[in-house]
Design a protein around this motif. Sequence first.
Motif, PDB file in Angstrom:
ATOM      1  N   LEU A  71       4.103  17.815  44.792  1.00  0.00           N
ATOM      2  CA  LEU A  71       4.379  19.218  45.096  1.00  0.00           C
ATOM      3  C   LEU A  71       5.680  19.657  44.425  1.00  0.00           C
ATOM      4  O   LEU A  71       5.750  20.734  43.824  1.00  0.00           O
ATOM      5  N   GLN A  72       6.691  18.833  44.488  1.00  0.00           N
ATOM      6  CA  GLN A  72       7.963  19.172  43.847  1.00  0.00           C
ATOM      7  C   GLN A  72       7.841  19.235  42.322  1.00  0.00           C
ATOM      8  O   GLN A  72       8.593  19.955  41.672  1.00  0.00           O
ATOM      9  N   ALA A  73       6.901  18.521  41.759  1.00  0.00           N
ATOM     10  CA  ALA A  73       6.739  18.478  40.307  1.00  0.00           C
ATOM     11  C   ALA A  73       5.983  19.690  39.761  1.00  0.00           C
ATOM     12  O   ALA A  73       6.003  19.925  38.552  1.00  0.00           O
ATOM     13  N   LEU A  74       5.330  20.459  40.627  1.00  0.00           N
ATOM     14  CA  LEU A  74       4.575  21.629  40.167  1.00  0.00           C
ATOM     15  C   LEU A  74       5.524  22.700  39.639  1.00  0.00           C
ATOM     16  O   LEU A  74       6.622  22.891  40.166  1.00  0.00           O
ATOM     17  N   ASP A  75       5.078  23.409  38.610  1.00  0.00           N
ATOM     18  CA  ASP A  75       5.905  24.518  38.113  1.00  0.00           C
ATOM     19  C   ASP A  75       5.709  25.751  38.994  1.00  0.00           C
ATOM     20  O   ASP A  75       4.812  25.801  39.838  1.00  0.00           O
ATOM     21  N   ASP A  76       6.563  26.750  38.809  1.00  0.00           N
ATOM     22  CA  ASP A  76       6.549  27.936  39.666  1.00  0.00           C
ATOM     23  C   ASP A  76       5.222  28.683  39.603  1.00  0.00           C
ATOM     24  O   ASP A  76       4.767  29.234  40.613  1.00  0.00           O
ATOM     25  N   HIS A  77       4.603  28.697  38.436  1.00  0.00           N
ATOM     26  CA  HIS A  77       3.309  29.378  38.285  1.00  0.00           C
ATOM     27  C   HIS A  77       2.249  28.723  39.187  1.00  0.00           C
ATOM     28  O   HIS A  77       1.510  29.427  39.901  1.00  0.00           O
ATOM     29  N   LEU A  78       2.179  27.407  39.173  1.00  0.00           N
ATOM     30  CA  LEU A  78       1.200  26.714  40.010  1.00  0.00           C
ATOM     31  C   LEU A  78       1.528  26.863  41.495  1.00  0.00           C
ATOM     32  O   LEU A  78       0.620  26.985  42.329  1.00  0.00           O
ATOM     33  N   LEU A  79       2.804  26.864  41.829  1.00  0.00           N
ATOM     34  CA  LEU A  79       3.184  27.075  43.232  1.00  0.00           C
ATOM     35  C   LEU A  79       2.747  28.461  43.703  1.00  0.00           C
ATOM     36  O   LEU A  79       2.244  28.613  44.822  1.00  0.00           O
ATOM     37  N   ARG A  80       2.926  29.470  42.853  1.00  0.00           N
ATOM     38  CA  ARG A  80       2.466  30.821  43.216  1.00  0.00           C
ATOM     39  C   ARG A  80       0.952  30.838  43.422  1.00  0.00           C
ATOM     40  O   ARG A  80       0.447  31.511  44.323  1.00  0.00           O
ATOM     41  N   ASP A  81       0.232  30.092  42.578  1.00  0.00           N
ATOM     42  CA  ASP A  81      -1.229  30.036  42.705  1.00  0.00           C
ATOM     43  C   ASP A  81      -1.661  29.496  44.067  1.00  0.00           C
ATOM     44  O   ASP A  81      -2.689  29.914  44.603  1.00  0.00           O
ATOM     45  N   ILE A  82      -0.913  28.567  44.623  1.00  0.00           N
ATOM     46  CA  ILE A  82      -1.292  28.010  45.926  1.00  0.00           C
ATOM     47  C   ILE A  82      -0.543  28.671  47.077  1.00  0.00           C
ATOM     48  O   ILE A  82      -0.702  28.288  48.231  1.00  0.00           O
ATOM     49  N   GLY A  83       0.272  29.687  46.757  1.00  0.00           N
ATOM     50  CA  GLY A  83       0.932  30.477  47.794  1.00  0.00           C
ATOM     51  C   GLY A  83       2.158  29.831  48.412  1.00  0.00           C
ATOM     52  O   GLY A  83       2.452  30.058  49.589  1.00  0.00           O
ATOM     53  N   ILE A  84       2.867  29.040  47.624  1.00  0.00           N
ATOM     54  CA  ILE A  84       4.077  28.376  48.117  1.00  0.00           C
ATOM     55  C   ILE A  84       5.237  28.721  47.187  1.00  0.00           C
ATOM     56  O   ILE A  84       5.091  28.699  45.968  1.00  0.00           O
ATOM     57  N   SER A  85       6.379  29.030  47.776  1.00  0.00           N
ATOM     58  CA  SER A  85       7.557  29.315  46.964  1.00  0.00           C
ATOM     59  C   SER A  85       8.238  28.007  46.557  1.00  0.00           C
ATOM     60  O   SER A  85       7.987  26.950  47.134  1.00  0.00           O
ATOM     61  N   ARG A  86       9.116  28.105  45.567  1.00  0.00           N
ATOM     62  CA  ARG A  86       9.879  26.933  45.127  1.00  0.00           C
ATOM     63  C   ARG A  86      10.737  26.404  46.274  1.00  0.00           C
ATOM     64  O   ARG A  86      10.859  25.208  46.479  1.00  0.00           O
ATOM     65  N   VAL A  87      11.305  27.306  47.059  1.00  0.00           N
ATOM     66  CA  VAL A  87      12.147  26.898  48.189  1.00  0.00           C
ATOM     67  C   VAL A  87      11.319  26.109  49.209  1.00  0.00           C
ATOM     68  O   VAL A  87      11.758  25.063  49.714  1.00  0.00           O
ATOM     69  N   GLU A  88      10.107  26.580  49.510  1.00  0.00           N
ATOM     70  CA  GLU A  88       9.230  25.860  50.447  1.00  0.00           C
ATOM     71  C   GLU A  88       8.832  24.489  49.898  1.00  0.00           C
ATOM     72  O   GLU A  88       8.823  23.490  50.629  1.00  0.00           O
ATOM     73  N   ALA A  89       8.501  24.447  48.609  1.00  0.00           N
ATOM     74  CA  ALA A  89       8.097  23.187  47.983  1.00  0.00           C
ATOM     75  C   ALA A  89       9.250  22.184  47.998  1.00  0.00           C
ATOM     76  O   ALA A  89       9.060  21.008  48.323  1.00  0.00           O
ATOM     77  N   ASP A  90      10.446  22.649  47.676  1.00  0.00           N
ATOM     78  CA  ASP A  90      11.602  21.759  47.684  1.00  0.00           C
ATOM     79  C   ASP A  90      11.937  21.304  49.098  1.00  0.00           C
ATOM     80  O   ASP A  90      12.293  20.142  49.317  1.00  0.00           O
ATOM     81  N   GLY A  91      11.815  22.218  50.063  1.00  0.00           N
ATOM     82  CA  GLY A  91      12.065  21.842  51.453  1.00  0.00           C
ATOM     83  C   GLY A  91      11.084  20.780  51.935  1.00  0.00           C
ATOM     84  O   GLY A  91      11.468  19.811  52.595  1.00  0.00           O
ATOM     85  N   GLU A  92       9.822  20.947  51.581  1.00  0.00           N
ATOM     86  CA  GLU A  92       8.807  19.948  51.958  1.00  0.00           C
ATOM     87  C   GLU A  92       9.062  18.628  51.236  1.00  0.00           C
ATOM     88  O   GLU A  92       8.936  17.549  51.819  1.00  0.00           O
ATOM     89  N   GLY A  93       9.464  18.719  49.992  1.00  0.00           N
ATOM     90  CA  GLY A  93       9.702  17.515  49.213  1.00  0.00           C
ATOM     91  C   GLY A  93      10.907  16.716  49.676  1.00  0.00           C
ATOM     92  O   GLY A  93      10.974  15.507  49.462  1.00  0.00           O
ATOM     93  N   ARG A  94      11.865  17.372  50.300  1.00  0.00           N
ATOM     94  CA  ARG A  94      13.056  16.671  50.784  1.00  0.00           C
ATOM     95  C   ARG A  94      12.854  16.012  52.140  1.00  0.00           C
ATOM     96  O   ARG A  94      13.686  15.218  52.574  1.00  0.00           O
ATOM     97  N   LYS A  95      11.750  16.309  52.811  1.00  0.00           N
ATOM     98  CA  LYS A  95      11.497  15.683  54.113  1.00  0.00           C
ATOM     99  C   LYS A  95      11.310  14.175  53.945  1.00  0.00           C
ATOM    100  O   LYS A  95      10.725  13.735  52.958  1.00  0.00           O
ATOM    101  N   PRO A  96      11.782  13.400  54.900  1.00  0.00           N
ATOM    102  CA  PRO A  96      11.509  11.958  54.829  1.00  0.00           C
ATOM    103  C   PRO A  96       9.998  11.696  55.018  1.00  0.00           C
ATOM    104  O   PRO A  96       9.306  12.471  55.673  1.00  0.00           O
ATOM    105  N   PHE A  97       9.540  10.617  54.433  1.00  0.00           N
ATOM    106  CA  PHE A  97       8.094  10.324  54.437  1.00  0.00           C
ATOM    107  C   PHE A  97       7.526  10.162  55.833  1.00  0.00           C
ATOM    108  O   PHE A  97       6.342  10.358  56.056  1.00  0.00           O
ATOM    109  N   TRP A  98       8.346   9.806  56.797  1.00  0.00           N
ATOM    110  CA  TRP A  98       7.819   9.562  58.143  1.00  0.00           C
ATOM    111  C   TRP A  98       7.668  10.834  58.966  1.00  0.00           C
ATOM    112  O   TRP A  98       7.061  10.814  60.021  1.00  0.00           O
ATOM    113  N   ARG A  99       8.188  11.966  58.475  1.00  0.00           N
ATOM    114  CA  ARG A  99       8.044  13.228  59.213  1.00  0.00           C
ATOM    115  C   ARG A  99       6.830  13.991  58.727  1.00  0.00           C
ATOM    116  O   ARG A  99       6.556  14.069  57.536  1.00  0.00           O
ATOM    117  N   ASP A 100       6.109  14.584  59.659  1.00  0.00           N
ATOM    118  CA  ASP A 100       4.949  15.419  59.299  1.00  0.00           C
ATOM    119  C   ASP A 100       5.402  16.692  58.630  1.00  0.00           C
ATOM    120  O   ASP A 100       6.460  17.175  58.735  1.00  0.00           O
TER     121      ASP A 100
END
Length: 80
Positions: free
Chosen positions: A51-80
């Motif tokens: 998810l973090q590796a996707l470019d902004d165009h692809l993130l827009r296509d799936i309805g996620i902002s860069r900030v949301e993608a980065d926030g999700e990507g920074r979560k530890p693997f054990w958190r949902d």
Amino acid sequence: MSTNDALRTAPAQSPATQAPAGVVRATARAMWAFVEKILEWEERRRQRLALQALDDHLLRDIGISRVEADGEGRKPFWRD
């Protein structure tokens, strides 16, 4: 000494030294649950990195902002 002779002379395990079948099954279930959890965590980590590796165009296509993608990507693997 043949294999059969060795088996005949080997001391038999007493029932006190054998694990009850219920304990063996419970241990096997616990070990399998642990393996499944590790696999789940690895998949979550892989998806977050992707998810973090996707470019902004692809993130827009799936309805996620860069900030949301980065926030999700920074979560530890054990958190949902």
